[in-house]
Design a protein around this motif. Sequence first.
Motif, PDB file in Angstrom:
ATOM      1  N   CYS A 124     -13.393  45.628  74.859  1.00 45.95           N
ATOM      2  CA  CYS A 124     -13.133  45.390  73.436  1.00 45.95           C
ATOM      3  C   CYS A 124     -13.540  46.594  72.603  1.00 45.95           C
ATOM      4  O   CYS A 124     -12.835  46.983  71.664  1.00 45.95           O
ATOM      5  CB  CYS A 124     -13.895  44.144  72.968  1.00 45.95           C
ATOM      6  N   ALA A 125     -14.694  47.199  72.955  1.00 50.68           N
ATOM      7  CA  ALA A 125     -15.153  48.380  72.219  1.00 50.68           C
ATOM      8  C   ALA A 125     -14.195  49.552  72.417  1.00 50.68           C
ATOM      9  O   ALA A 125     -13.920  50.308  71.479  1.00 50.68           O
ATOM     10  CB  ALA A 125     -16.560  48.758  72.688  1.00 50.68           C
ATOM     11  N   PHE A 126     -13.683  49.697  73.633  1.00 51.09           N
ATOM     12  CA  PHE A 126     -12.711  50.757  73.919  1.00 51.09           C
ATOM     13  C   PHE A 126     -11.475  50.603  73.036  1.00 51.09           C
ATOM     14  O   PHE A 126     -10.972  51.575  72.472  1.00 51.09           O
ATOM     15  CB  PHE A 126     -12.316  50.718  75.400  1.00 51.09           C
ATOM     16  N   MET A 127     -10.994  49.376  72.918  1.00 54.08           N
ATOM     17  CA  MET A 127      -9.806  49.127  72.087  1.00 54.08           C
ATOM     18  C   MET A 127     -10.046  49.483  70.626  1.00 54.08           C
ATOM     19  O   MET A 127      -9.213  50.127  69.987  1.00 54.08           O
ATOM     20  CB  MET A 127      -9.397  47.658  72.191  1.00 54.08           C
ATOM     21  N   GLU A 128     -11.192  49.066  70.097  1.00 58.94           N
ATOM     22  CA  GLU A 128     -11.475  49.363  68.686  1.00 58.94           C
ATOM     23  C   GLU A 128     -11.569  50.863  68.463  1.00 58.94           C
ATOM     24  O   GLU A 128     -11.051  51.391  67.473  1.00 58.94           O
ATOM     25  CB  GLU A 128     -12.780  48.683  68.253  1.00 58.94           C
ATOM     26  N   GLU A 129     -12.217  51.560  69.380  1.00 57.19           N
ATOM     27  CA  GLU A 129     -12.344  53.012  69.242  1.00 57.19           C
ATOM     28  C   GLU A 129     -10.983  53.687  69.392  1.00 57.19           C
ATOM     29  O   GLU A 129     -10.704  54.703  68.740  1.00 57.19           O
ATOM     30  CB  GLU A 129     -13.332  53.548  70.279  1.00 57.19           C
TER      31      GLU A 129
END
Length: 497
Positions: free
Chosen positions: A356-361
């Motif tokens: 999820c963090a990868f997607m937001e970044e």
Amino acid sequence: MEAVVAFISSATVTQVIIGTVVILLSYYMWKRPANFPPGPIGLPVAGIIPFIGKYPEQTFLKFSKQYGPVIGVRLGMNDFVVLNDYESITEALMKNKELVSGRPTHPLFEVVGEGYGIAVVDFSTFFKNQKKFGLVTLKGFGVGKKGMEERIFEEIFYINQAIHENIGKPHNLHKLLVNAMSNNVSSLVCGKRFDYTDKKFERMNYHLGRGYNDPETNKFNIFIRFAPYLRHIPPFSTSLDKLRNDVVKIHEILNEIIDEHRATLDCNSPRDFIDAFLIEMKKENNPDFSEKQLIHYCVDLFIAGIDTTTNTLRWAIIILLHYPKCQKKLRDEIVATIGTETKTTMSDRAKMPYTCAFMEELFRFRTVVPLGIVHKTNGNVKIGGYDVPKDTQVICNIWAVHNDPKLWKDPEKFDPQRFLDNEGNFVQSTKHLIAFSLGHRRCPGEVLARMEVFLILVSLLQRFEFVQGPSGLPDINAGANGGTFNPDPFSVVVRDI
């Protein structure tokens, strides 16, 4: 002697006339409304267009460091207001959203929309009703629900199949991703998916891609966007003619599909968006639902659903190549959570904080619509302490917000950790991430785009490893910048794991 005096008098009159014209032109050039945002005016007729460069969002940000976050710039012969920080954008699109949600009348918009559709129509009761209909209808056909997951997974099967045909070989995945995203939209709009070799499907994707997202076309159309008078001058006029032709071809294909729907329509059992719209057209006193509106609405849905998500996934692959440790960390989390064979679901996000963090970044680091779609003020409004008159065009520099060092430490670096807390838990999207814009014009396809990126990214990393091809790493910073920021063409080698 009299002849000399007459000559001097004549010369003086000529000088006075020339001087007067220069003064009037200078007055027009420098004249601006009272308390209008400060900023560069540039050259007569052209304004600052010769100086905005390949990446206007970066140029606007540089100007903002001199003039402040809210700047007035002259593009062509019109003054635009460009908002370059989170505070001014939220003030415009949230606090004053009723006044800053219009769309200007523009030759490009006329060619593309003809006053119909949803993306480029002005803010009005018509727009509100059409947007509400679209959101309710698409949700009814599964967007954001389990039904849409299954449609996306059907397409993932064909993506995997196509990748396996080129396993271990350098391959450009662009066309494959376009086909997949187009089919996801088609399943909602047309009620079916197309085989990748279907001639009608190929023609539509070709004209959608060339007319709206082709770098060669866009590099001219972006200048027409800022200076409409250029549409009469080659090569800008040639580019606009290509766009006009592509719109005609797309409409021809959609007309065929709509005619097929009309012939088999069951008003008690709508199959897709086209059916739902045709049913609305049959209702009395419903003039907003017309044949032309249906065609343009369908085009807008395809454009919004194909280009941005395709390029987001292409940037994701480039990032995986540049950051192999991120790729490994993603795969380790995915395999530990669901293994290599189980289909993921949107509910798995809660167990995949790094993914999820990868997607937001990803959405922050490579903002695929850096300047959004231009807004227009529907009335006089104050932004950042400045007075912005009615009918002023307003550009929201989303890229500047996503690269603001006051909001993001080392914004030029790709770092998913900024969306994780000290315990490794995912921190829900910070308010400063505005990749899908804000307010009345917030992208209605956000839910679908997030579903596609998550499900496709996870499914690919379950099965494949992405490594650079013989031509080396694709540039992570450069790309074609028209309406969207597209990576330059690149090939990648995909391996089974």
